[in-house]
Write an enzyme that holds these catalytic residues in place. Sequence first.
Site, short mmCIF file in Angstrom:
data_model
loop_
_atom_site.label_atom_id
_atom_site.label_comp_id
_atom_site.label_asym_id
_atom_site.label_seq_id
_atom_site.Cartn_x
_atom_site.Cartn_y
_atom_site.Cartn_z
N GLY A 1 0.82 -1.22 0.00
CA GLY A 1 0.00 0.00 0.00
C GLY A 1 0.85 1.25 0.00
N GLY B 1 2.66 3.77 1.37
CA GLY B 1 3.21 4.05 2.70
C GLY B 1 3.87 5.42 2.78
N ARG B 2 4.24 5.95 1.64
CA ARG B 2 4.84 7.30 1.66
C ARG B 2 4.29 8.12 0.50
NH1 ARG B 2 10.52 6.04 -1.27
NH2 ARG B 2 9.57 4.36 -2.37
N ASP C 1 7.74 3.98 -10.77
CA ASP C 1 8.69 3.75 -9.70
C ASP C 1 10.14 3.80 -10.17
OD1 ASP C 1 9.88 3.05 -7.24
OD2 ASP C 1 8.00 2.11 -6.63
N ASP D 1 4.18 -4.84 -7.48
CA ASP D 1 3.58 -3.58 -7.01
C ASP D 1 4.17 -2.39 -7.77
OD1 ASP D 1 5.84 -4.55 -5.37
OD2 ASP D 1 5.76 -2.56 -4.49
N LYS E 1 4.23 12.23 -3.19
CA LYS E 1 5.10 11.15 -2.72
C LYS E 1 6.09 11.76 -1.72
CE LYS E 1 7.71 7.41 -4.83
NZ LYS E 1 8.33 6.93 -6.07
N ARG F 1 3.61 13.27 -8.49
CA ARG F 1 3.62 12.33 -9.61
C ARG F 1 2.27 12.36 -10.30
NH1 ARG F 1 5.81 6.41 -8.37
NH2 ARG F 1 3.95 6.18 -7.10
P1 AMP Z 1 9.02 0.72 -3.28
O1 AMP Z 1 10.21 -0.14 -3.01
O2 AMP Z 1 9.36 2.15 -3.44
O3 AMP Z 1 8.20 0.20 -4.41
O4 AMP Z 1 8.11 0.63 -1.98
C1 AMP Z 1 7.63 -0.60 -1.49
C2 AMP Z 1 6.69 -0.38 -0.35
O5 AMP Z 1 7.35 0.23 0.76
C3 AMP Z 1 5.47 0.47 -0.64
O6 AMP Z 1 4.37 -0.06 0.06
C4 AMP Z 1 5.88 1.81 -0.10
O7 AMP Z 1 4.77 2.62 0.22
C5 AMP Z 1 6.66 1.43 1.14
N1 AMP Z 1 7.62 2.46 1.54
C6 AMP Z 1 8.76 2.78 0.89
N2 AMP Z 1 9.40 3.78 1.53
C7 AMP Z 1 8.65 4.12 2.60
C8 AMP Z 1 8.77 5.09 3.66
N3 AMP Z 1 9.81 5.92 3.73
N4 AMP Z 1 7.80 5.13 4.58
C9 AMP Z 1 6.75 4.29 4.52
N5 AMP Z 1 6.58 3.36 3.57
C10 AMP Z 1 7.51 3.27 2.61
MG MG Z 2 6.72 1.09 -5.47
#
Ligand code: AMP
Ligand code: MG
Length: 500
Positions: free
Chosen positions: A98, A100-101, A270, A260, A121, A184
């Site tokens: 989901g 998260g940021r 991404d 994802d 983001k 974004r």
């Molecule tokens: P990503 O590797 O960027 O595709 O992120 C994978 C997952 O980790 C997603 O659910 C993001 O929302 C979560 N995520 C990445 N960085 C953060 C962060 N700094 N705080 C909270 N969730 C994060």
């Molecule tokens: Mg991602």
Amino acid sequence: MTLSGLLPDQECPLFSFDNTYARLPQRFHRPAKPAAARAPQLIRFNQALAEELGLDVADVDSARLAQLFGGQVIPVGAEPLAQAYAGHQFGHFNPQLGDGRALLLGEVVDRAGRRHDIQLKGSGPTAFSRNGDGMAALGPVLREYIVSEAFAALGVPATRALAAVATGETVMRETMLPGAVFTRVAASHIRVGTFQFFAAQGDEEAVQMLADHVIDRHYPEARGAESPYLAMLTLVAERQARLIARWLSIGFIHGVMNTDNMAISGETIDFGPCAFLDEYDPRKVFSSIDQRGRYAYANQPGIGQWNIARLAECLLPLLDADEEKALEAANGVLKAFGDVFQAEWLALFAAKLGVTGEGEDDRQLVTDFLELMHQGEADFTLTFRALSKVVGGAAVETLTDLFTVPQPGLSDWLARWHARIDDNRSAPERQAAMEAVNPALIARNHRIEEAIAAAVYGDFSFFHRLVEALANPYAEDPSTADLRVPPRPDERVTRTFCGT
Ligand code: AMP
Ligand code: MG
């Protein structure tokens, strides 16, 4: 800022939001609120994209833009939410990821009638943040800005960069870093992992609602098909296959092709540990977390197909009531993915060689050239560009000088190639056609790193210069000569990192 945090948006509405995702049932998303940035400063705003989107920003000053795109002010009509999704990360299923940021502010319909998500983001924690802080460091924000806009100029489908804002806050990574928020723009943020989120819970009703939403939004042509869901899956697979062929044609390595991070719309999404090749090496990996090379350059089509198989699994109950028949249909889609990829890859690389029409040995001609480039450690971008010049009459050394390890086989290959491209076009016509598909300028890793390194110390001039130069990737303007050359040994970037 006020103590309560967010400021109300009192001015004329900037966006005409029409939030279809927010109208999906509650289990699709959670309400979210941006963390008010302490001292937002606008780094860059994409005026041209704002105009395309039909945003009324003519009278909006940069302080106001910084408030809006730094999350200090929620624009009128926004319904900020975090989207639920799951995903296979490096092959392992995580049922609960989901946003998260990130948070979705809402959707706008542009001047051409196309719908876009506007997403912040790095705007603070959401219900899906798990242990993360919901923040983004400046570096990954600038990287995403640079690469997504470079993709737009190359004509490769990708999410876009509307704004980058420095928050004035510090985020803790390996060291303390300046924080930033990235805005974004995407056709949507629906991922393979969004389907997986509901399928993993056995929530077939939600899978179907999501599929209907996707058809309405991205694949309306599937609606009239005998099996709309099979048609949708087929269209998603075809777009993805074409997209990955485009990546290979520009020497791009996505770096983190988890389910994802694969958008149902067919846009590249991404830009984390992504990188462009300098010297051609099909096994090349940059991402620090990809230790086994799962997402290496040449593995990308196979991984794309694997991801589509995961999507097909989610959709099986919708494909046919008879399980055997559903499986057969899904397998047909996976085969089509391979066929579409192969055809598109060949068409793109043949065009890069200046080959027109279809010749029996074209695939061999391309693969032999790539093998020579690999053995010769030739720069991917410059080599295709040099070949374009050789067509126009430049000395053959323009090309051969790019082979770090000389390749005796190259002269034979050149003879075969000359024989194949011999048609009734003039040399300048051929050169122009090849230069139109072989960029001179890509977002080289060492230049991205250089832009980030200066920005961390408050100097954004090189970042701006790079973004502006990358808007014309097919031109060889003397002012961008230094940006077109590969890194010196001491400038080489060997590792890239995720945006987290
Ligand atoms: P990503 O590797 O960027 O595709 O992120 C994978 C997952 O980790 C997603 O659910 C993001 O929302 C979560 N995520 C990445 N960085 C953060 C962060 N700094 N705080 C909270 N969730 C994060
Ligand atoms: Mg991602």
